[in-house]
Motif scaffolding. Structure first.
Motif, mmCIF file in Angstrom:
data_model
loop_
_atom_site.group_PDB
_atom_site.id
_atom_site.type_symbol
_atom_site.label_atom_id
_atom_site.label_comp_id
_atom_site.label_asym_id
_atom_site.label_seq_id
_atom_site.Cartn_x
_atom_site.Cartn_y
_atom_site.Cartn_z
ATOM 1 N N ASP A 83 0.822 -1.192 0.000
ATOM 2 C CA ASP A 83 0.000 0.000 0.000
ATOM 3 C C ASP A 83 0.866 1.256 0.000
ATOM 4 O OD1 ASP A 83 0.922 0.243 2.634
ATOM 5 O OD2 ASP A 83 -0.946 -0.488 3.519
ATOM 6 N N HIS A 84 0.273 2.379 0.369
ATOM 7 C CA HIS A 84 0.967 3.669 0.324
ATOM 8 C C HIS A 84 2.159 3.716 1.297
ATOM 9 C CE1 HIS A 84 0.974 7.771 -1.123
ATOM 10 N NE2 HIS A 84 1.118 8.218 0.103
ATOM 11 N N PHE A 85 2.155 2.843 2.287
ATOM 12 C CA PHE A 85 3.191 2.860 3.311
ATOM 13 C C PHE A 85 4.186 1.702 3.160
ATOM 14 C CE2 PHE A 85 -0.627 4.959 4.776
ATOM 15 C CZ PHE A 85 -0.124 6.232 5.018
ATOM 16 N N TYR A 86 4.295 1.207 1.941
ATOM 17 C CA TYR A 86 5.207 0.109 1.596
ATOM 18 C C TYR A 86 6.623 0.385 2.098
ATOM 19 C CZ TYR A 86 8.137 -2.766 -1.481
ATOM 20 O OH TYR A 86 9.074 -3.619 -1.989
ATOM 21 N N LEU A 87 7.085 1.586 1.923
ATOM 22 C CA LEU A 87 8.446 1.958 2.310
ATOM 23 C C LEU A 87 8.692 1.699 3.788
ATOM 24 C CD1 LEU A 87 10.852 4.190 2.857
ATOM 25 C CD2 LEU A 87 9.089 5.809 2.368
ATOM 26 N N PHE A 88 7.687 1.928 4.627
ATOM 27 C CA PHE A 88 7.845 1.726 6.063
ATOM 28 C C PHE A 88 7.608 0.268 6.461
ATOM 29 C CE2 PHE A 88 6.337 6.111 5.520
ATOM 30 C CZ PHE A 88 7.484 6.770 5.966
ATOM 31 N N LYS A 89 6.722 -0.405 5.739
ATOM 32 C CA LYS A 89 6.388 -1.786 6.080
ATOM 33 C C LYS A 89 7.396 -2.792 5.524
ATOM 34 C CE LYS A 89 1.409 -0.952 6.350
ATOM 35 N NZ LYS A 89 0.108 -1.246 5.733
ATOM 36 N N SER A 90 8.052 -2.446 4.426
ATOM 37 C CA SER A 90 9.019 -3.347 3.784
ATOM 38 C C SER A 90 10.285 -2.567 3.412
ATOM 39 C CB SER A 90 8.397 -3.966 2.528
ATOM 40 O OG SER A 90 7.215 -4.648 2.827
ATOM 41 N N PRO A 91 10.967 -2.016 4.405
ATOM 42 C CA PRO A 91 12.120 -1.149 4.094
ATOM 43 C C PRO A 91 13.251 -1.857 3.343
ATOM 44 C CG PRO A 91 12.016 -1.603 6.452
ATOM 45 C CD PRO A 91 10.756 -2.139 5.840
ATOM 46 N N ASP A 92 13.492 -3.132 3.641
ATOM 47 C CA ASP A 92 14.574 -3.846 2.949
ATOM 48 C C ASP A 92 14.252 -4.027 1.471
ATOM 49 O OD1 ASP A 92 16.027 -3.995 5.305
ATOM 50 O OD2 ASP A 92 15.274 -5.991 5.818
ATOM 51 N N GLU A 93 13.006 -4.411 1.180
ATOM 52 C CA GLU A 93 12.595 -4.566 -0.221
ATOM 53 C C GLU A 93 12.650 -3.219 -0.939
ATOM 54 O OE1 GLU A 93 8.818 -6.573 -0.731
ATOM 55 O OE2 GLU A 93 9.276 -7.913 0.935
ATOM 56 N N PHE A 94 12.144 -2.185 -0.263
ATOM 57 C CA PHE A 94 12.156 -0.847 -0.849
ATOM 58 C C PHE A 94 13.582 -0.417 -1.172
ATOM 59 C CE2 PHE A 94 12.649 3.729 -0.409
ATOM 60 C CZ PHE A 94 11.704 4.202 -1.314
ATOM 61 N N ASN A 95 14.486 -0.568 -0.221
ATOM 62 C CA ASN A 95 15.876 -0.179 -0.425
ATOM 63 C C ASN A 95 16.513 -0.963 -1.562
ATOM 64 O OD1 ASN A 95 15.800 1.764 1.588
ATOM 65 N ND2 ASN A 95 16.563 0.384 3.163
ATOM 66 N N SER A 96 16.185 -2.241 -1.680
ATOM 67 C CA SER A 96 16.716 -3.054 -2.779
ATOM 68 C C SER A 96 16.248 -2.520 -4.132
ATOM 69 C CB SER A 96 16.287 -4.509 -2.629
ATOM 70 O OG SER A 96 16.919 -5.093 -1.531
ATOM 71 N N LEU A 97 14.957 -2.163 -4.213
ATOM 72 C CA LEU A 97 14.426 -1.599 -5.461
ATOM 73 C C LEU A 97 15.165 -0.322 -5.847
ATOM 74 C CD1 LEU A 97 10.554 -1.861 -4.970
ATOM 75 C CD2 LEU A 97 11.939 -3.105 -6.613
ATOM 76 N N VAL A 98 15.351 0.533 -4.867
ATOM 77 C CA VAL A 98 16.012 1.818 -5.126
ATOM 78 C C VAL A 98 17.464 1.593 -5.526
ATOM 79 C CG1 VAL A 98 16.738 4.015 -4.101
ATOM 80 C CG2 VAL A 98 14.433 3.136 -3.662
ATOM 81 N N MET A 99 18.169 0.723 -4.815
ATOM 82 C CA MET A 99 19.573 0.458 -5.141
ATOM 83 C C MET A 99 19.711 -0.143 -6.538
ATOM 84 S SD MET A 99 21.354 1.745 -2.818
ATOM 85 C CE MET A 99 22.925 1.146 -3.361
ATOM 86 N N GLU A 100 18.816 -1.074 -6.875
ATOM 87 C CA GLU A 100 18.844 -1.692 -8.191
ATOM 88 C C GLU A 100 18.623 -0.618 -9.272
ATOM 89 O OE1 GLU A 100 15.793 -4.467 -10.673
ATOM 90 O OE2 GLU A 100 16.319 -5.198 -8.670
ATOM 91 N N PHE A 101 17.688 0.268 -9.035
ATOM 92 C CA PHE A 101 17.383 1.340 -9.977
ATOM 93 C C PHE A 101 18.590 2.280 -10.138
ATOM 94 C CE2 PHE A 101 15.907 5.730 -10.653
ATOM 95 C CZ PHE A 101 15.309 5.588 -11.895
ATOM 96 N N LEU A 102 19.198 2.643 -9.030
ATOM 97 C CA LEU A 102 20.313 3.596 -9.080
ATOM 98 C C LEU A 102 21.564 3.004 -9.737
ATOM 99 C CD1 LEU A 102 19.965 5.250 -5.549
ATOM 100 C CD2 LEU A 102 19.382 6.247 -7.790
ATOM 101 N N GLN A 103 21.681 1.686 -9.716
ATOM 102 C CA GLN A 103 22.859 1.037 -10.290
ATOM 103 C C GLN A 103 22.720 0.768 -11.776
ATOM 104 O OE1 GLN A 103 23.347 -2.314 -7.672
ATOM 105 N NE2 GLN A 103 24.321 -1.078 -6.088
ATOM 106 N N LYS A 104 21.584 1.087 -12.363
ATOM 107 C CA LYS A 104 21.391 0.882 -13.817
ATOM 108 C C LYS A 104 22.134 1.935 -14.592
ATOM 109 C CE LYS A 104 16.859 -1.249 -13.627
ATOM 110 N NZ LYS A 104 15.461 -1.122 -14.010
#
Length: 104
Positions: A83-104
């Motif tokens: 939901d809208h609070f995914y970042l807080f509920k799944s911080p590890d998954e969120f961080n992985s998505l962001v890191m993967e995106f930034l490394q492209k």
């Protein structure tokens, strides 16, 4: 009855005197509904690589997230299971998505 705006406003005013958090929450939700008031075409000025993350159970419609992504050059949309609070509920998954995106 309580269905009219006057009674609801009176009740809100009474409750907000008791609970200051209620006032802050009402203001935050009002901003979410009213702001930002941007035309999608205005997003084209964003020049940075952009990751738009939207939950499949989000209060923001996926169609809106797609519209945002379409109007930002070099934007990528990722729909997550949350939901809208995914970042807080799944911080590890969120961080992985962001890191993967930034490394492209």
């Amino acid at each position: 009855g309580l269905g009219n705006g006057g009674a609801e406003n009176m009740l809100y005013k009474l409750l907000s005197k008791i609970d200051k958090k209620l006032t802050a929450n009402k203001e935050m939700f009002a901003l979410m509904v009213k702001e930002p008031n941007l035309k999608p075409s205005m997003l084209s000025i964003i020049k940075s690589k952009t990751l738009v993350i939207n939950g499949n159970k989000d209060m923001i419609k996926i169609s809106h997230a797609k519209l945002i992504t379409k109007n930002i050059p070099n934007a990528e949309l990722k729909i997550v299971n949350g939901d809208h609070f995914y970042l807080f509920k799944s911080p590890d998954e969120f961080n992985s998505l962001v890191m993967e995106f930034l490394q492209k």
